[in-house]
Design a protein around this motif. Sequence first.
Motif, PDB file in Angstrom:
ATOM      1  N   SER A  81      42.567  -0.855  -2.682  1.00  0.00           N
ATOM      2  CA  SER A  81      41.585  -0.086  -3.443  1.00  0.00           C
ATOM      3  C   SER A  81      40.583  -1.020  -4.102  1.00  0.00           C
ATOM      4  O   SER A  81      40.959  -2.004  -4.730  1.00  0.00           O
ATOM      5  CB  SER A  81      42.274   0.754  -4.531  1.00  0.00           C
ATOM      6  OG  SER A  81      43.123   1.701  -3.949  1.00  0.00           O
ATOM      7  N   VAL A  82      39.309  -0.690  -3.942  1.00  0.00           N
ATOM      8  CA  VAL A  82      38.239  -1.403  -4.620  1.00  0.00           C
ATOM      9  C   VAL A  82      37.940  -0.687  -5.940  1.00  0.00           C
ATOM     10  O   VAL A  82      37.699  -1.312  -6.961  1.00  0.00           O
ATOM     11  CB  VAL A  82      36.980  -1.469  -3.729  1.00  0.00           C
ATOM     12  CG1 VAL A  82      35.806  -2.078  -4.469  1.00  0.00           C
ATOM     13  CG2 VAL A  82      37.274  -2.242  -2.458  1.00  0.00           C
ATOM     14  N   GLU A  83      37.963   0.641  -5.902  1.00  0.00           N
ATOM     15  CA  GLU A  83      37.777   1.443  -7.108  1.00  0.00           C
ATOM     16  C   GLU A  83      38.173   2.877  -6.812  1.00  0.00           C
ATOM     17  O   GLU A  83      38.244   3.289  -5.667  1.00  0.00           O
ATOM     18  CB  GLU A  83      36.331   1.375  -7.606  1.00  0.00           C
ATOM     19  CG  GLU A  83      35.280   1.944  -6.660  1.00  0.00           C
ATOM     20  CD  GLU A  83      35.103   3.459  -6.726  1.00  0.00           C
ATOM     21  OE1 GLU A  83      35.266   4.044  -7.809  1.00  0.00           O
ATOM     22  OE2 GLU A  83      34.811   4.047  -5.679  1.00  0.00           O
ATOM     23  N   TYR A  84      38.473   3.605  -7.891  1.00  0.00           N
ATOM     24  CA  TYR A  84      38.581   5.056  -7.760  1.00  0.00           C
ATOM     25  C   TYR A  84      38.231   5.717  -9.081  1.00  0.00           C
ATOM     26  O   TYR A  84      38.296   5.114 -10.135  1.00  0.00           O
ATOM     27  CB  TYR A  84      39.941   5.524  -7.227  1.00  0.00           C
ATOM     28  CG  TYR A  84      41.156   5.419  -8.121  1.00  0.00           C
ATOM     29  CD1 TYR A  84      41.413   6.367  -9.105  1.00  0.00           C
ATOM     30  CD2 TYR A  84      42.099   4.420  -7.930  1.00  0.00           C
ATOM     31  CE1 TYR A  84      42.554   6.303  -9.886  1.00  0.00           C
ATOM     32  CE2 TYR A  84      43.240   4.351  -8.700  1.00  0.00           C
ATOM     33  CZ  TYR A  84      43.457   5.295  -9.685  1.00  0.00           C
ATOM     34  OH  TYR A  84      44.591   5.227 -10.465  1.00  0.00           O
ATOM     35  N   LYS A  85      37.819   6.959  -8.958  1.00  0.00           N
ATOM     36  CA  LYS A  85      37.476   7.778 -10.110  1.00  0.00           C
ATOM     37  C   LYS A  85      38.267   9.059  -9.969  1.00  0.00           C
ATOM     38  O   LYS A  85      38.319   9.667  -8.896  1.00  0.00           O
ATOM     39  CB  LYS A  85      35.967   8.083 -10.107  1.00  0.00           C
ATOM     40  CG  LYS A  85      35.498   8.762 -11.385  1.00  0.00           C
ATOM     41  CD  LYS A  85      34.945  10.127 -11.080  1.00  0.00           C
ATOM     42  CE  LYS A  85      34.297  10.757 -12.302  1.00  0.00           C
ATOM     43  NZ  LYS A  85      35.230  11.476 -13.139  1.00  0.00           N
ATOM     44  N   ILE A  86      38.913   9.448 -11.061  1.00  0.00           N
ATOM     45  CA  ILE A  86      39.749  10.646 -11.007  1.00  0.00           C
ATOM     46  C   ILE A  86      39.371  11.594 -12.129  1.00  0.00           C
ATOM     47  O   ILE A  86      39.031  11.155 -13.230  1.00  0.00           O
ATOM     48  CB  ILE A  86      41.248  10.272 -11.051  1.00  0.00           C
ATOM     49  CG1 ILE A  86      42.140  11.474 -10.744  1.00  0.00           C
ATOM     50  CG2 ILE A  86      41.616   9.602 -12.365  1.00  0.00           C
ATOM     51  CD1 ILE A  86      43.564  11.123 -10.397  1.00  0.00           C
ATOM     52  N   ASN A  87      39.397  12.881 -11.820  1.00  0.00           N
ATOM     53  CA  ASN A  87      39.223  13.925 -12.822  1.00  0.00           C
ATOM     54  C   ASN A  87      40.542  14.687 -12.921  1.00  0.00           C
ATOM     55  O   ASN A  87      41.039  15.195 -11.908  1.00  0.00           O
ATOM     56  CB  ASN A  87      38.116  14.905 -12.432  1.00  0.00           C
ATOM     57  CG  ASN A  87      36.753  14.284 -12.508  1.00  0.00           C
ATOM     58  OD1 ASN A  87      36.226  13.844 -11.494  1.00  0.00           O
ATOM     59  ND2 ASN A  87      36.180  14.241 -13.687  1.00  0.00           N
ATOM     60  N   PHE A  88      41.078  14.758 -14.131  1.00  0.00           N
ATOM     61  CA  PHE A  88      42.286  15.547 -14.376  1.00  0.00           C
ATOM     62  C   PHE A  88      41.842  16.958 -14.735  1.00  0.00           C
ATOM     63  O   PHE A  88      41.029  17.159 -15.632  1.00  0.00           O
ATOM     64  CB  PHE A  88      43.113  14.923 -15.503  1.00  0.00           C
ATOM     65  CG  PHE A  88      43.551  13.528 -15.188  1.00  0.00           C
ATOM     66  CD1 PHE A  88      44.560  13.298 -14.274  1.00  0.00           C
ATOM     67  CD2 PHE A  88      42.933  12.440 -15.786  1.00  0.00           C
ATOM     68  CE1 PHE A  88      44.969  12.005 -13.964  1.00  0.00           C
ATOM     69  CE2 PHE A  88      43.332  11.145 -15.491  1.00  0.00           C
ATOM     70  CZ  PHE A  88      44.349  10.932 -14.573  1.00  0.00           C
ATOM     71  N   LEU A  89      42.363  17.942 -14.021  1.00  0.00           N
ATOM     72  CA  LEU A  89      41.922  19.324 -14.174  1.00  0.00           C
ATOM     73  C   LEU A  89      42.860  20.156 -15.027  1.00  0.00           C
ATOM     74  O   LEU A  89      42.417  21.092 -15.691  1.00  0.00           O
ATOM     75  CB  LEU A  89      41.771  19.974 -12.794  1.00  0.00           C
ATOM     76  CG  LEU A  89      40.876  19.209 -11.817  1.00  0.00           C
ATOM     77  CD1 LEU A  89      40.920  19.859 -10.443  1.00  0.00           C
ATOM     78  CD2 LEU A  89      39.462  19.111 -12.351  1.00  0.00           C
TER      79      LEU A  89
END
Length: 143
Positions: A81-89
């Motif tokens: 992984s280089v990066e990730y963005k997560i949204n918790f719903l």
Amino acid sequence: MTDASRLARVQSSFDRQGLMQHLGARVVRVASGLCVIALPYSDKVTQQQAGFHGGAIGAIADIAGGYAGLTLAPDGMEVTSVEYKINFLAAFQGGELRATGHVVKAGRRLIVTTADVIHIDAEGRESACAVMQQTLMAVPKSY
């Protein structure tokens, strides 16, 4: 490459993941550009209010997206992984989480994926938990 050989490739790498083993996660499905990871509820994956911890949710989303990418990486390569963005719903207790990773675009250097994380309760009802977007990079396999 067949789905059976993709599964074998992913499972071999997954079995080396100490964190996934510790948390009790498992590979559910692998196909070209797709991977599904399950994480059952336990005291190993909770935060202080007894819900699934965001770090555990992020970890299975990262793994599902990463292994979806691995299915399209060249032989002799792994992905990182280089990066990730997560949204918790939404927050959940009990049941199981399922993270489904999909490849959006597999380039020569970078692979972009998404993962949808759902919660499945004891009665089998599904609810959205989190969504993630990720960038991976192919690297030489070192084991």
